[in-house]
Write an enzyme that holds these catalytic residues in place. Structure first.
Site, short mmCIF file in Angstrom:
data_model
loop_
_atom_site.label_atom_id
_atom_site.label_comp_id
_atom_site.label_asym_id
_atom_site.label_seq_id
_atom_site.Cartn_x
_atom_site.Cartn_y
_atom_site.Cartn_z
CE1 TYR A 92 -4.34 1.12 0.53
CE2 TYR A 92 -3.22 3.08 1.83
CZ TYR A 92 -4.35 2.53 1.07
OH TYR A 92 -5.48 3.40 1.22
CB SER A 186 0.68 -5.66 2.91
OG SER A 186 -0.27 -4.76 3.30
CD GLN A 187 -2.17 -1.79 -2.72
OE1 GLN A 187 -2.93 -0.88 -2.65
NE2 GLN A 187 -0.84 -1.57 -3.25
CG ASP A 272 -0.15 -7.67 10.38
OD1 ASP A 272 -0.37 -6.43 10.46
OD2 ASP A 272 -0.06 -8.30 9.16
CG HIS A 301 1.96 -5.22 8.12
ND1 HIS A 301 0.94 -6.02 7.67
CD2 HIS A 301 2.03 -4.42 6.94
CE1 HIS A 301 0.43 -5.77 6.51
NE2 HIS A 301 0.99 -4.86 6.16
#
Length: 340
Positions: A92, A186-187, A272, A301
């Site tokens: 992100y 992540s994203q 996370d 994360h």
């Protein structure tokens, strides 16, 4: 860093009942059909990075509505013949960065496509790939862009870009189209899961601490952005809760992952607070193909970092050199390298 979500035992037993739109498959079939009908051909321009063992190309691929999506293609400089390929989607707020920055997979002997994420990154205003849609949410970030309708939502465009990027990778003469693996953190992990559900015949999928999974739960328990963008939007627009989550269900990677068939290697971090582990486990449990899992019990994360890159390198090597099974195999047992 405290445990802020369910325990590992609870996550392993979790089977969330997610609201799936009745027309989810038709929605994405029409979306992707429209992007392919827009036409256009990928472009590859050599780039001098100063590196001698990796050859790099500046990539432009027609994505959503035929709009140009930028990226990099890295190839081992002395490779010959079609190669296994890793297509990577980014976290992100990140753009594709500089051409010499991400060369791990090419150094391991694979073709490596890196997709820029529209509207994100720092190279220019809005990144190297601008998001051309005029719609914006009323809070900063991307999750609420066009959130009143699935046809307008930001991730409809991003997921389409990603599918078209994989199609461009498969068509490249340096790539073996039967040996394409998608990955991301992540994203990027959420995008990889979505692509796995939308593109048949992938060789493998590697989502790390994935975002965009069980989005409604993420909006209610995440302590830090991006999921908090949804909560902030609904704090301002109290009457739009069901509309917002109906839209987001079309881009929930946990729902799309149920349609995937390729082997997968997940990573999930139990501390996370950006992508809470229960949301990632929702995607893991619903994933439709063979699946393996690495759990990082005391990480946030950042997940497994370099330790998990080592796991991925070994997994991809075995995946792309071993004969492919004729039928899907049962999921492998849970393995946590930190507990080994």
């Amino acid at each position: 860093m405290p445990l802020t979500d369910l325990t590992l035992a609870q996550c392993l037993a979790l089977r969330p009942d997610l609201d799936e739109p009745a027309d989810l498959d038709a929605f994405w079939e029409q979306t992707l059909h429209g992007a392919r009908d827009a036409g256009g051909a990928p472009g590859f321009t050599p780039v001098d990075t100063g590196l001698t063992e990796v050859t790099t190309y500046d990539v432009t691929v027609p994505g959503f509505a035929g709009e140009p999506v930028r990226g990099w293609l890295h190839l081992p400089a002395r490779a010959s013949g079609p190669l296994g390929c890793v297509v990577e989607f980014l976290g992100y707020g990140r753009g594709r960065g500089l051409p010499h920055e991400q060369v791990l997979w090419a150094n391991a002997g694979y073709a490596h496509f890196v997709m820029d994420t529209r509207g994100q990154g720092w190279s220019t205003a809005g990144g190297d790939t601008p998001d051309t849609a005029a719609l914006n949410g009323t809070v900063p970030g991307f999750l609420t862009r066009g959130v009143e309708s699935p046809h307008d939502h930001y991730y409809r465009r991003v997921f389409t870009d990603a599918v078209r990027f994989v199609e461009a990778a498969r068509a490249h003469p340096a790539v073996d189209p039967g040996k394409v693996v998608v990955t991301g953190i992540s994203q990027g992990g959420g995008i990889a899961l979505a692509v796995a559900g939308l593109v048949p015949g992938l060789a493998g999928v590697m989502p790390d601490v994935p975002f965009l999974c069980d989005i409604r739960r993420g909006a209610t328990i995440a302590a830090r952005p991006p999921y908090t963008e949804i909560a902030e939007y609904l704090r301002l627009h109290r009457d739009r809760t069901e509309t917002v989550f109906a839209t987001l269900s079309y881009v929930d990677a946990a729902l799309l992952a149920a349609r995937a068939t390729a082997p997968s290697l997940f990573s999930i971090a139990m501390m996370d607070d950006i992508c809470p582990p229960s949301t990632s486990f929702a995607a893991y449990h619903r994933y439709g193909g063979p699946k393996d899992l690495r759990v990082y019990e005391f990480n946030g994360h950042e997940g497994g970092g370099g330790h998990h890159r080592r796991e991925q390198l070994a997994w991809v090597r075995e995946l792309l050199t071993a004969p492919r099974p004729e039928a899907p195999t049962a999921p492998t047992a849970l393995h946590d390298p930190q507990l080994a």
